[in-house]
Scaffold this active site. Structure first.
Site, PDB file in Angstrom:
ATOM      1  N   GLU A 174       3.446  -9.865 -48.685  1.00 50.76           N
ATOM      2  CA  GLU A 174       2.238 -10.603 -49.045  1.00 50.76           C
ATOM      3  C   GLU A 174       2.472 -12.108 -49.004  1.00 50.76           C
ATOM      4  O   GLU A 174       1.562 -12.872 -48.657  1.00 50.76           O
ATOM      5  CB  GLU A 174       1.769 -10.157 -50.436  1.00 50.76           C
ATOM      6  CG  GLU A 174       1.303  -8.721 -50.457  1.00 50.76           C
ATOM      7  CD  GLU A 174       1.161  -8.139 -51.858  1.00 50.76           C
ATOM      8  OE1 GLU A 174       0.845  -6.938 -51.955  1.00 50.76           O
ATOM      9  OE2 GLU A 174       1.360  -8.872 -52.838  1.00 50.76           O
ATOM     10  N   GLU A 183       2.923  -0.382 -52.820  1.00 51.79           N
ATOM     11  CA  GLU A 183       2.423  -0.516 -54.197  1.00 51.79           C
ATOM     12  C   GLU A 183       1.530   0.635 -54.654  1.00 51.79           C
ATOM     13  O   GLU A 183       1.609   1.081 -55.799  1.00 51.79           O
ATOM     14  CB  GLU A 183       1.638  -1.839 -54.341  1.00 51.79           C
ATOM     15  CG  GLU A 183       2.481  -3.083 -54.283  1.00 51.79           C
ATOM     16  CD  GLU A 183       2.503  -3.716 -52.920  1.00 51.79           C
ATOM     17  OE1 GLU A 183       2.609  -4.949 -52.844  1.00 51.79           O
ATOM     18  OE2 GLU A 183       2.427  -2.963 -51.916  1.00 51.79           O
TER      19      GLU A 183
END
Length: 257
Positions: free
Chosen positions: A117, A137
């Site tokens: 990210e 995640e």
């Protein structure tokens, strides 16, 4: 040179051809990021992002991984610690988007979770055949951060949904095709190519700083994404999903190792 402000053996800063090369140096841990490392990284980005010490920044990792993302060996035990984890990830995004110079991610290997990210807010992402993006995640009880809820869609459109919910490992060829990375080069050429990109984007008498402001996402949009991501993160913590997910990760790892 090793920049003493970042601490020895964690983040090295080398000035190469007027470009600050920030290298995550924790190869034995696949360059996993704990809170202290994330704070140091944000500080280094701000220090070298003013345009006074370097004409650009390259972010890369040592060894076979760009970064394994959040260091799950140092998981929070309180809600305050948990929120601090998220805040330190968000602040790296802020630090990159506030720079007055181009920031290029040289993604040398696997980029996991929060580390993948971080690259989304960089101005370019260059990979090698060994580059892999992986956002696990959703199956670990963790929620996305770094404003990736808007930055990922900005880069790859509808692919964002399957990347987050399905957690596939995306190799260099597919990453290039869908827009996660901009270019693939051989490993030995990676940092040099990133530096060349900075040079190409910062010609003499340039207006690069002004164009970066125009082309990067708006601060208001990013801050709104942070706020939504914080709400989601708090819900995962309060429900116990985060704690259970991390525990399940270690259980699976122990049984398969």
């Amino acid at each position: 040179m090793n920049d003493p402000t970042t601490g020895p053996g964690v983040i090295d800063v080398d000035i190469d051809r007027d470009v600050a090369v920030l290298t995550l140096r924790r190869p034995d841990k696949l360059n996993a990021l704990d809170v202290a490392t994330r704070v140091q990284l944000a500080q280094a980005l701000r220090e070298h992002g003013t345009g006074e010490t370097a004409r650009g920044i390259v972010l890369t990792g040592e060894g076979r991984a760009f970064s394994a993302g959040q260091d799950l060996r140092r998981t929070p035990t309180t809600e305050a610690e948990f929120l601090e984890e998220f805040a330190s990830f968000h602040d790296i995004t802020r630090a990159i988007l506030e720079t007055r110079v181009p920031v290029v991610a040289a993604v040398n290997g696997i980029a996991v979770g929060g580390a993948s990210e971080i690259t989304l807010c960089c101005d370019a992402r260059i990979g090698t055949p060994a580059t892999v993006y992986y956002q696990p995640e959703n199956g670990r009880g963790i929620t996305i951060s770094n404003a990736s809820s808007v930055l990922l869609r900005r880069l790859v459109g509808n692919h964002a949904m399957r990347i987050v919910l399905g957690s596939p490992r995306i190799g260099a060829e597919e990453a290039l095709r869908i827009g996660l990375i901009d270019e693939v080069v051989e490993p030995e050429a990676l940092v040099d190519r990133a530096i060349e990109t900075v040079h190409a984007w910062t010609p003499e008498s340039n207006t690069t700083a002004l164009h970066l402001t125009l082309l990067r996402p708006l601060a208001e949009e990013v801050e709104a994404a942070f706020a939504r991501e914080d709400v989601a993160a708090k819900a995962s913590w309060e429900s116990g999903v985060f704690t259970a997910g991390v525990a399940g990760f270690w259980t699976t790892k122990e049984t398969t190792s």
